[in-house]
Design an enzyme around this catalytic site. Structure first.
Site, mmCIF file in Angstrom:
data_model
loop_
_atom_site.group_PDB
_atom_site.id
_atom_site.type_symbol
_atom_site.label_atom_id
_atom_site.label_comp_id
_atom_site.label_asym_id
_atom_site.label_seq_id
_atom_site.Cartn_x
_atom_site.Cartn_y
_atom_site.Cartn_z
ATOM 1 N N ASP A 82 14.660 7.225 22.731
ATOM 2 C CA ASP A 82 14.880 7.690 24.200
ATOM 3 C C ASP A 82 13.782 6.889 25.177
ATOM 4 O OD1 ASP A 82 16.125 9.806 26.309
ATOM 5 O OD2 ASP A 82 14.734 11.629 25.442
ATOM 6 N N HIS A 179 14.237 16.197 33.388
ATOM 7 C CA HIS A 179 13.140 16.649 32.951
ATOM 8 C C HIS A 179 13.024 17.528 33.233
ATOM 9 C CE1 HIS A 179 14.021 12.067 32.204
ATOM 10 N NE2 HIS A 179 15.482 12.493 31.168
ATOM 11 N N HIS A 207 21.514 13.407 31.057
ATOM 12 C CA HIS A 207 20.265 13.806 30.797
ATOM 13 C C HIS A 207 19.393 15.492 31.807
ATOM 14 C CE1 HIS A 207 18.352 9.618 29.108
ATOM 15 N NE2 HIS A 207 19.277 9.176 29.218
ATOM 16 N N ASN A 229 21.375 15.192 26.278
ATOM 17 C CA ASN A 229 19.963 14.870 25.762
ATOM 18 C C ASN A 229 19.707 15.891 26.201
ATOM 19 O OD1 ASN A 229 20.769 12.369 25.438
ATOM 20 N ND2 ASN A 229 18.915 11.379 26.883
HETATM 21 ZN ZN LIG Z 1 16.239 11.760 29.697
#
Ligand SMILES: [Zn+2]
Length: 288
Positions: A82, A179, A207, A229
């Protein structure tokens, strides 16, 4: 089909309208747990390592654990690096046998990102390794990589032009997700996935999945996302299951590491179970 190519997994997902869960594992224990559970529910799975995890556990141990777990499974299992801006770690993982790498060039200017991505693609493809490319920065800091502000943002046309030129296999565009944990509601742009896919046939990766609703995930999948993800959810499951067991140990003054591993294993399994259900990947590879 045990240890497989990441591109094959996501192309298969695109064909059947689901997304492959890409879970950030942190050690051999989580590798074994995630693969065993994915196998039981018949979901293909991508095991992801952050650069931090590669440095902490060691590439050899992670690769060996992933291969062993995959060899015991009937579902497709891939090992992915990643967010990696560090070319030496990219090279290490390509050499060790990772299925794919995310070359994160979002900290570079467009020209440098373009040139270096093309170099990584050439190096990876020579070894049969799939490349995910990120040149726009996805908000948030993950395991020490990233930024809280959008420093590089491009048009869909620019993204496609770079992907085409560099020959990258999968694309991670900015889609409004971030994130870590959401502190306020994100402004999502699932329409951007369709805009990309209408113009260029490349798998698109989402993501910052932890914290989205089932409906939001489904919208992204329906627009064409085929790899999602998940990192924060596993970290929380891991640490909170450990904490609650350690509190029990403290209360009873009985300290048993093997029982601690079992608690973490069970918590990790619940993460892949939950997301494979939402992403519609459960049962796609046949269940036991
Ligand atoms: Zn990511």
């Amino acid at each position: 089909m045990p240890y497989v190519n990441t591109l094959d997994l996501v192309r298969e997902a695109e064909k059947h309208g689901y997304a492959v869960p890409a879970i950030n594992i942190v050690d051999p224990l989580t590798i074994t747990a995630i693969v065993a559970q994915a196998d039981e529910i018949g979901s293909p799975v991508i095991l992801q390592t952050s650069v931090k995890t590669v440095k902490s556990a060691g590439a050899e141990i992670l690769y060996t654990a992933a291969r062993e777990a995959a060899d015991r499974a009937r579902v497709g299992v891939a090992l992915h690096l990643d967010h990696c801006p560090d070319r030496s770690v990219i090279t290490l993982c390509i050499e060790k046998g990772w299925s794919s790498v995310l070359f994160d060039a979002s900290d570079r200017d467009l020209e440098t990102a373009r040139r270096e991505t093309a170099e990584v693609v050439e190096e990876a493809h020579a070894a049969g390794v799939t490349v995910e490319s990120e040149i726009e920065n996805i908000l948030g800091v993950e395991d020490g990589v990233g930024s809280d502000s959008a420093t590089h943002a491009y048009t869909v046309e620019q993204l496609i032009e770079v992907a085409r030129e560099t020959g990258t296999d999968m694309l991670a565009p900015a889609l409004g997700t971030a994130h870590g944990q959401y502190t306020s509601d994100p402004v999502l742009v699932p329409g951007r996935v369709k805009e990309i896919k209408d113009q260029f046939d490349i798998p698109v990766v989402l993501h910052g999945g932890t914290g989205l609703t089932d409906e939001q995930f489904h919208e992204f999948i329906d627009m064409g996302v085929s790899k999602i993800n998940i990192s924060t959810a596993l970290k929380h499951a891991y640490m909170k299951s450990a904490l609650s067991y350690l509190k029990e140990c403290e209360a009873s003054d009985k300290w048993e590491p093997v029982k601690l591993f079992a608690e973490i294993e069970a918590a990790s399994k619940s993460v892949i179970r939950e997301f494979a259900e939402i992403f519609r990947s459960a049962g796609q590879a046949g269940s036991r």
